[in-house]
Design an enzyme around this catalytic site. Structure first.
Site, short mmCIF file in Angstrom:
data_model
loop_
_atom_site.label_atom_id
_atom_site.label_comp_id
_atom_site.label_asym_id
_atom_site.label_seq_id
_atom_site.Cartn_x
_atom_site.Cartn_y
_atom_site.Cartn_z
N SER A 165 0.84 -1.19 0.00
CA SER A 165 0.00 0.00 0.00
C SER A 165 0.88 1.25 0.00
O SER A 165 2.08 1.16 0.25
CB SER A 165 -0.89 0.02 1.24
OG SER A 165 -0.11 0.37 2.37
N LYS A 166 0.24 2.40 -0.24
CA LYS A 166 1.00 3.66 -0.28
C LYS A 166 1.69 3.91 1.05
O LYS A 166 2.83 4.34 1.11
CB LYS A 166 0.06 4.83 -0.59
CG LYS A 166 -0.12 5.04 -2.06
CD LYS A 166 -0.27 6.53 -2.37
CE LYS A 166 -0.26 6.73 -3.87
NZ LYS A 166 -1.53 7.17 -4.40
N ARG A 167 0.93 3.67 2.14
CA ARG A 167 1.50 3.94 3.46
C ARG A 167 2.66 3.01 3.76
O ARG A 167 3.70 3.42 4.26
CB ARG A 167 0.42 3.84 4.54
CG ARG A 167 0.52 5.02 5.51
CD ARG A 167 -0.30 4.86 6.75
NE ARG A 167 0.19 3.79 7.59
CZ ARG A 167 -0.61 2.99 8.28
NH1 ARG A 167 -1.91 3.12 8.19
NH2 ARG A 167 -0.11 2.05 9.05
#
Ligand code: GLU
Length: 501
Positions: A258-260
């Site tokens: 994921s982006k995070r």
């Protein structure tokens, strides 16, 4: 099989909508390898028709990233060729001409449905638990009528008119046959209301006009592969060989990153963005080796590959479509292996900026001397200033606590320092050859362990508990400074002793 392959024409076709990630780098690499292997051409095409998601510096960053990896292209935005321009934003009219051809042939249609109507349609389909698809409202509007509505100023898009009966089968070179029922293929938009062609049309047109023989791309295009096949068929063009690569999974092997999660990675010294790896101290050779093996293998044991090896050994039939988990431990391993494979001068040259970034002013002479003794020990280039920065410090500041070795008193350690001083002061130089044997004799004489005696010396001379090999380090630092530092350490220990008595 690949050995006898004719020269291919392949392309890497990124969209400048974000940063170049590992997956993109790997796609570019495989395309490049196939081109080089077969004596073909590798084309860089910038797919920048999505003007809303366009990011100003993205094109430059991805070119820099590819160059850093050692990948270059034969034709591209900066390398005009016979088939340019190589930026899709400069080819708008070309796509419109082909869209028009599809309309004329009855393979595409003008669609005047408003966003509101489409929204309602979608809601109703959801209620009926149908998969979302265009309901065909404008499919059969007579062309003449449609053209009149356009002239009258009505907004429209162009959709591909997919056949609703039968099945479509497309062959992927590493996945075999992919068959879908045509009724499940939507009437995809191929030209948006702003007049920009979408990927489905633009890429097919470009691949055809640019003579692309093999399309090696991400697996996210598998669902629309049948559509692409239909578009090519509608034009009556020859179909390229399709190759859809494996997906990258996060290190745990569960799902995509994921982006995070990718933002968090950088704290641990890792990244999924290609252009970060340089500053993190990774060699392009190692990153290339690492990503090459995430979806391709030569055999079941060979792991070390240079770009030259890869060009020689690459073949499509050894590509693996199964998902590949990103393994950063493996990257560290490859980085170490490639660091050790570098000639000393080359490594010295590459670690220099990392010393400079930490505020050191490394002179080339010393740098060349320390490189061989740290070459075995560093995993990433930025480890170098950490373990060898002290070579460029005029003074080291050891902590007295660090000078005191396990199981020994300050007094005993002071004695070690003093005796060592005496032994070393009498020698013409301090080196592994002259120095180490004498010091080992002293260890015996004192009835101590080598680690205890050398521990005192190490902290005294380098200011730290962990350092490159001691005698090699002392040789580089030079006898005078070494003696001075041992004397200082002995004094510190004596002071500590009297304070604590
Ligand atoms: N512009 C597409 C992307 O960035 C390219 C896909 C392809 O290689 O055809 O995903």
């Amino acid at each position: 099989m690949t050995n006898e392959m004719k020269p291919v024409r392949v392309r890497f076709a990124p969209s400048p909508t974000g940063r170049l990630h590992l997956g993109g780098g790997r796609t570019a690499l495989y395309n490049y390898l196939l081109a080089k292997k077969t004596g073909g051409k590798f084309i860089l095409r910038i797919e920048d028709t999505d003007r809303k998601r366009y990011i100003e510096n993205a094109e430059q960053e991805l070119m820099d990233g590819l160059h850093w990896l050692g990948i270059d292209w034969d034709e591209g935005p900066d390398k005009p060729g016979e088939f340019g321009p190589y930026r899709q934003s400069e080819r708008k009219e070309i796509y419109l001409k082909y869209a028009e051809q599809l309309i004329e042939q009855g393979d595409a249609f003008y669609c005047f449905c408003t966003p509101e109507r489409l929204h309602r349609m979608k809601e109703e389909q959801e209620k009926r638990k149908e998969f979302p698809h265009y309901d065909g409202q404008c499919r059969d509007i007579p062309l003449e009528e449609a053209r009149k509505r356009i002239v009258a100023g009505e907004p429209y898009v162009i959709r591909f008119k997919t056949p609703k009966e039968g099945v479509t089968t497309v062959h992927d070179a590493i996945r075999g046959e992919i068959t879908v029922e045509n009724r499940t293929i939507d009437d995809y938009i191929i030209v948006k209301s702003d007049g920009w062609a979408l990927y489905h049309l633009a890429a097919m047109v470009d691949d055809h006009l640019m003579g692309i023989t093999h399309v090696i791309r991400g697996s996210e295009w598998i669902p629309t592969l049948p559509l692409h096949h239909m578009i090519i068929q509608a034009f009556g063009w020859e179909e390229p060989v399709w190759i859809h690569l494996s997906v990258f999974l996060k290190p745990s092997g569960k799902g995509k990153m994921s982006k995070r999660e990718s933002a968090d990675l950088i704290k641990d010294g890792y990244s999924i963005f290609l252009t970060d790896f340089k500053d993190l101290g990774y060699l392009p050779e190692a990153v290339t080796n690492w990503i090459a093996l995430m979806g391709w293998s030569y055999d079941d044991h060979t792991e070390f590959f240079t770009m030259e090896d890869l060009i020689k050994d690459f073949s499509i039939d050894h590509l693996n479509p199964s998902p590949a988990a990103i393994n950063f431990t493996k990257l560290d391993y490859f980085n170490g292996v490639h660091i050790r494979a570098l000639p000393v001068e080359d490594l010295a040259h590459r670690i220099k900026p990392f010393f400079e970034a930490k505020g050191y002013h490394p002179d080339d002479e010393t740098l060349l001397k320390i490189t061989p003794i740290i070459q075995e020990r560093i995993v990433t280039l930025d480890d170098a200033p950490e373990i060898a920065g002290f070579f460029f410090e005029d003074h080291v500041t050891p902590q007295t606590e660090d000078l005191i070795q396990k199981g020994l008193t300050a007094e005993k350690c002071a004695e070690i320092a003093e005796k060592s001083y005496q032994v070393l002061a009498d020698l013409p130089e301090i080196s592994p050859r002259i120095g180490e044997p004498e010091m080992r004799a002293l260890v015996e004489e004192l009835g101590l362990k080598p680690a205890q005696v050398f521990g005192v010396l190490r902290v005294a001379v380098t200011g730290r508990k962990v350092s490159p090999p001691l005698f090699e380090s002392m040789e580089i630092i030079g006898k005078d400074i070494v003696l001075e530092r041992i004397k200082t350490a002995a004094k510190m220990l004596r002071e500590y002793q009297s304070r604590n008595n």
